[in-house]
Design an enzyme around this catalytic site. Structure first.
Site, PDB file in Angstrom:
ATOM      1  N   LYS A  69       0.854  -1.194   0.000  1.00 40.70           N
ATOM      2  CA  LYS A  69       0.000   0.000   0.000  1.00 40.70           C
ATOM      3  C   LYS A  69       0.891   1.244   0.000  1.00 40.70           C
ATOM      4  O   LYS A  69       1.930   1.277   0.673  1.00 40.70           O
ATOM      5  CB  LYS A  69      -0.927  -0.023   1.225  1.00 40.70           C
ATOM      6  CG  LYS A  69      -2.028   1.020   1.179  1.00 40.70           C
ATOM      7  CD  LYS A  69      -3.037   0.823   2.309  1.00 40.70           C
ATOM      8  CE  LYS A  69      -4.103   1.899   2.291  1.00 40.70           C
ATOM      9  NZ  LYS A  69      -5.125   1.709   3.343  1.00 40.70           N
ATOM     10  N   SER A 144      -9.849   1.568   2.134  1.00 42.59           N
ATOM     11  CA  SER A 144      -9.007   2.404   1.314  1.00 42.59           C
ATOM     12  C   SER A 144      -7.902   1.617   0.605  1.00 42.59           C
ATOM     13  O   SER A 144      -7.275   2.144  -0.304  1.00 42.59           O
ATOM     14  CB  SER A 144      -8.369   3.505   2.185  1.00 42.59           C
ATOM     15  OG  SER A 144      -7.576   2.934   3.201  1.00 42.59           O
ATOM     16  N   SER A 169     -10.217  -0.817   6.270  1.00 43.21           N
ATOM     17  CA  SER A 169      -9.635  -0.722   4.925  1.00 43.21           C
ATOM     18  C   SER A 169      -8.992  -1.978   4.391  1.00 43.21           C
ATOM     19  O   SER A 169      -8.507  -1.982   3.265  1.00 43.21           O
ATOM     20  CB  SER A 169      -8.605   0.398   4.887  1.00 43.21           C
ATOM     21  OG  SER A 169      -9.264   1.608   4.787  1.00 43.21           O
TER      22      SER A 169
HETATM   23  N1  GLN Z   1     -13.408   3.913   5.643  1.00 51.11           N
HETATM   24  C1  GLN Z   1     -12.812   4.256   6.874  1.00 51.11           C
HETATM   25  C2  GLN Z   1     -12.397   5.690   6.869  1.00 51.11           C
HETATM   26  O1  GLN Z   1     -12.570   6.325   5.884  1.00 51.11           O
HETATM   27  C3  GLN Z   1     -11.649   3.353   7.171  1.00 51.11           C
HETATM   28  C4  GLN Z   1     -10.439   3.676   6.387  1.00 51.11           C
HETATM   29  C5  GLN Z   1      -9.236   2.877   6.802  1.00 51.11           C
HETATM   30  O2  GLN Z   1      -9.360   1.852   7.463  1.00 51.11           O
HETATM   31  N2  GLN Z   1      -8.059   3.373   6.469  1.00 51.11           N
HETATM   32  O3  GLN Z   1     -11.900   6.204   7.813  1.00 51.11           O
END
Ligand code: GLN
Length: 464
Positions: A69, A144, A169
């Protein structure tokens, strides 16, 4: 010759000196280029260069391709966390996980597209390419860690992807792309070298095509690291040992609050639970009472921490300096840099997070959210006295179309995290396991265990 071979086969063949690595690298490079053109999984591709069976390619991973990532630092390779404000940043060091992978001869394949800084559930808030779901390219890969999910599904070569989860995510892209995604206990994998979203929530984990790939990778990335003060001192485990270990007698809890999703998704998840029951597990309904407050608490805590983390990107020591010539003063410089290089979602979170920490509002929002977090943690503690694992859907929907995501308000977007946020707030381990399809789209079964009980969910997942 290499198409669709599993990691297990790759490792066995490598150990038997039955892989020509220059052919392998050619194949992987060709496939990656082709897939990336079509779906945009990687923000930056790193070409594999492997010589014919060099002595160097040994160790546990034998040159296994790994995508990382974008928010995880890789020495000499761009690490932008999906944001224009970090464009051009090439770390001079490796994150702890990357060090561990390299030590075992993991081969870095590239940096995956993601929502900037991890802010999102569908990877549409990336400042670079928005990865497309390989099952249907009009749909999201989830987020994400969207690029991680997509490439894990589409890769025709043995490969794992290292993702990160703050509030879901890893589970979201794993569920939407139909692959396995493990989010470990908070602190099991060092965050050293992670470009932070929200430090009290961030966890580095792994996505893979099957459960062996997950257990094998966790062996490599887990472990204490003194450079991360929240890294746990745990004994080294071999997570592959529990694969296919009988699950007779395992107690599964089904939280009633988590089953209020689309009926077809519910049915698919129930089928998986029934399968585990037929193998000797038992299940019972449980209640995680504070679920209804978890989402609000999460978005207060996560944005509060994010807004402080993002403060350093002002074009001085951190962040691009592409507006410097036009600035009249320091403040003007910061403003111009941040206005130009943070996207709308980053700005939304900075404003929200700054607001909830302001002295006049701190008690009302931030401190209250911290109290709710304790209640959510206690829910899990109580439940894990009676059950070994929790099972639920990972996401309330299947992979949505980009055209439908566009219609969502930010609030509706955030609500998609309703099932993943509570275990992430509690820092307990979870895995999304592919368990079937609804209208041709994959459904993820979420298995959750108590702190450091990764083995229980890996064991159960090996039977789904
Ligand atoms: N969708 C969640 C957020 O926007 C989790 C994102 C993540 O785990 N990085 O915060």
């Amino acid at each position: 010759m290499f198409r669709d071979i599993t990691i297990e086969e790759f490792l066995t063949r490598s150990a038997n000196d039955d892989i020509d690595y220059s052919d392998f690298a050619d194949y992987v490079n060709r496939e990656t280029e082709k897939l990336n053109k079509k779906y945009g999984f990687l923000r930056e591709v790193v070409k594999l260069e492997m010589k014919k069976n060099p002595e160097k390619i040994t160790k546990k991973m034998f040159g296994l391709p790994v995508s990382i990532k974008d928010c995880i630092c890789t020495k000499g390779i761009g690490s932008f966390a999906g944001s224009k404000i970090l464009e051009g940043y090439k770390p001079v060091f490796d994150a702890h996980v990357v060090e561990n992978l390299k030590k075992e001869n993991g081969a870095i394949l590239g940096k995956t597209n993601q929502d900037c800084f991890g802010f999102g559930t569908f990877s549409v808030y990336s400042d670079y390419e928005i990865p497309k779901n390989p099952i249907d390219s009009e749909r999201s890969c989830g987020g994400s860690s969207g690029g991680c999910g997509g490439i894990t599904k589409a890769a025709t070569f043995p490969h794992i992807s290292i993702g990160e989860s703050t509030g879901g995510s890893i589970s979201s892209p794993a569920a939407f792309c139909g692959v396995y995604g493990l989010t470990p206990t908070y602190g099991l994998v060092s965050r050293y070298g992670l470009i932070d979203y929200a430090n009290s929530l961030d966890k580095i984990g792994v996505l893979g095509k099957n459960i062996f790939d997950i257990a094998f990778s966790l062996n490599i990335i887990a472990g204490h690291d003194s450079r991360d003060s929240t890294s746990l001192k745990t004994e080294k485990k071999d997570y592959t040992k529990v694969l296919d270990k009988p699950i007779k007698g395992i107690k599964i809890g089904i939280p009633k609050e988590y089953m209020q999703v689309d009926e077809k998704i519910q049915k698919t998840v129930w089928n998986a639970v029934k399968k585990l029951e037929s193998l000797g597990a038992t299940y019972q309904e449980i209640s995680l009472e504070n679920t209804k407050y978890a989402l609000s608490a999460y978005y207060i805590i996560a944005t509060a921490e994010a807004s402080t983390n993002l403060a350093k990107y002002c074009g001085l020591r951190y962040g691009v300096q592409n507006e410097i010539a036009k600035a009249e003063s320091f403040n003007d410089h910061y403003k111009k840099i941040r206005t130009k290089n943070f996207n709308a979602e980053a700005k939304r979170r900075i404003i929200l997070g700054t607001f909830t920490r302001m002295s006049g509002y701190r008690d009302q929002y931030y401190l209250k959210a911290m109290k709710v977090r304790t209640l959510v943690i206690n829910d899990f503690k109580r439940v894990f006295k009676n059950v070994d694992i929790i099972a639920s859907p990972a996401m309330p929907i299947t992979a949505p179309k980009f055209s439908d995501i566009e219609k969502l308000t930010p609030m509706e977007h955030y609500q998609m995290d309703v099932l993943t946020v509570p275990p992430n707030l509690a820092g307990v381990p979870m895995i999304s396991v592919p368990c079937g399809f609804v209208d041709g789209l994959p459904v993820g079964l979420h298995l959750i265990a108590d702190h450091l009980q990764e083995e229980k969910i890996i064991q159960a997942a090996s039977w789904v």
